[in-house]
Design a protein around this motif. Structure first.
Motif, short mmCIF file in Angstrom:
data_model
loop_
_atom_site.label_atom_id
_atom_site.label_comp_id
_atom_site.label_asym_id
_atom_site.label_seq_id
_atom_site.Cartn_x
_atom_site.Cartn_y
_atom_site.Cartn_z
N UNK A 1 -32.28 -26.83 -13.64
CA UNK A 1 -33.17 -26.39 -12.62
C UNK A 1 -34.53 -25.78 -13.34
N UNK A 2 -34.27 -26.09 -14.67
CA UNK A 2 -35.49 -25.87 -15.63
C UNK A 2 -36.45 -26.97 -16.08
N UNK A 3 -37.38 -26.67 -16.44
CA UNK A 3 -38.37 -27.73 -16.88
C UNK A 3 -39.18 -27.05 -18.08
N UNK A 4 -39.61 -27.76 -19.10
CA UNK A 4 -40.56 -27.37 -20.26
C UNK A 4 -41.51 -28.11 -20.35
N UNK A 5 -42.64 -27.48 -20.21
CA UNK A 5 -43.80 -28.02 -20.24
C UNK A 5 -44.35 -29.22 -19.14
N UNK A 6 -43.73 -29.07 -18.05
CA UNK A 6 -43.43 -30.06 -16.89
C UNK A 6 -42.85 -31.10 -17.00
N UNK A 7 -41.95 -31.24 -18.34
CA UNK A 7 -40.99 -32.09 -18.53
C UNK A 7 -39.66 -31.49 -17.93
N UNK A 8 -38.77 -32.41 -17.41
CA UNK A 8 -37.60 -32.06 -16.68
C UNK A 8 -36.41 -31.83 -17.78
N UNK A 9 -35.53 -31.11 -17.54
CA UNK A 9 -34.56 -30.86 -18.52
C UNK A 9 -33.56 -32.15 -18.46
N UNK A 10 -33.30 -32.38 -19.99
CA UNK A 10 -32.64 -33.83 -20.23
C UNK A 10 -31.32 -33.22 -20.49
N UNK A 11 -30.27 -34.14 -20.17
CA UNK A 11 -28.72 -33.91 -20.27
C UNK A 11 -28.67 -33.23 -21.85
N UNK A 12 -29.17 -34.34 -22.81
CA UNK A 12 -29.03 -34.15 -24.10
C UNK A 12 -29.26 -32.58 -24.48
N UNK A 13 -30.17 -31.83 -23.93
CA UNK A 13 -30.78 -30.65 -24.28
C UNK A 13 -29.69 -29.72 -23.90
#
Length: 314
Positions: free
Chosen positions: A160-172
């Motif tokens: 449900x998060x995004x960092x700098x407009x980038x979606x959260x990746x599974x590896x994160x």
């Protein structure tokens, strides 16, 4: 009248050449011990295969020794020869190398994140006594939460998060979960090291008009290195464990954790591939710990800081 002089080994100055030779000898002995331990485990493994019946040993219906068939316990050489078998686009060894590098990269990121969080918490708790008294019990309590239960929650929250407009990746999610295990030994070890300088050393810094930051950077940080290095080694192993468990729990493909599940499903008549994957995962911890050894070499002049003792003076 003959007088004798007693030299204290703790205060004696060791020539650089002797110190370097001693350090080199110590590294060689460590390597010999590591190889000897591996050989000993392999010998015990094969002895179990020879001495224990194929169906194991049971007493009153309770199994006390495992089965020793190839499906349950393959030979040591089978675990290594299976690396050359075909697996998809390459061999089993190539598959384990590819997935292992993926997990190693995530483990390294988790270690870095855990180190940043752990050191920051340790500095804050050392600076403010009330924060240590209030926060430290919860830091310890955090490690009692089962990782297998926490992993799906982190993956769901991250989605449900995004960092700098980038979606959260599974590896994160895997990095965060592994860092959750890695930060604990670093925080505890660093806190102990920051509290190591004696009261006299701290008072000397104050008498020289040194502020909190100068005392931290010139006295407490160097004194914390001997405690920080072992903590980093523990954190490295914890980061690998966390990454593997997170890959399994979240179902993320591409890593050694997921590959262990794939090989376990294929281990119907021969478990060699499964054991090879488990061994590869264990080697990741060795590689990451070796990288911590490079940090130790860079900080070796702080290995035995003078004028330190177990003091909690602030």
């Amino acid at each position: 009248m003959v007088t004798t002089t007693t030299i204290d080994p703790a205060t004696a100055v060791v020539p650089p050449k002797i110190r370097a030779a001693t350090a080199s000898k110590t590294r060689v002995l460590r390597a010999v011990y590591a190889v000897s331990a591996f050989v000993l485990v392999a010998v015990i493994w094969e002895l179990v295969k020879v001495l224990v019946p194929a169906d194991g040993v049971s007493i009153a219906g309770t199994r006390i020794l495992p089965r020793t068939t190839d499906a349950a316990l393959p030979h040591v050489w089978s675990v290594f020869t299976v690396l050359g078998e075909a697996d998809g686009k390459g061999t089993v060894g190539e598959t384990l190398l590819r997935t292992g590098m993926f997990t190693l990269g995530l483990s390294l990121l988790a270690l870095l994140l855990g180190a940043v969080v752990g050191v920051a918490l340790a500095v804050a708790m050392q600076r403010f006594g009330w924060l240590e008294r209030g926060l430290l019990p919860y830091v310890v309590l955090s490690q009692t939460v089962p990782l297998i239960a926490l992993a799906p929650l982190v993956a769901a929250w991250g989605g449900k998060l995004s960092i700098g407009g980038e979606p959260w990746r599974p590896w994160m999610s895997i990095v965060v979960i592994a860092a959750y295990l890695a930060f604990f030994p670093i925080a505890i070890g660093m806190l102990r090291g920051l509290q190591a300088p004696s009261a006299a050393s701290v008072e000397l810094m104050r008498s020289c008009s040194a502020g909190w930051w100068a005392t931290l950077s010139r006295l407490r940080f160097p004194a914390a290195v001997p405690s920080l290095i072992p903590a980093l080694r523990l954190a490295a192993a914890a980061a690998v464990i966390g990454a593997v468990v997170a890959e399994i729990s979240t179902g993320t493909a591409g890593g050694i954790g997921r590959q262990i599940i794939v090989f376990s499903q294929q281990a119907t008549g021969d478990a060699s591939r499964l054991y090879a994957a488990v061994l590869a995962a264990a080697l990741l911890g060795v590689v990451l710990t070796a990288l911590v050894g490079l940090v130790e070499l860079a900080l070796r002049r702080y290995s035995h800081p003078p004028g330190t003792s177990a003091s909690n003076d602030r």
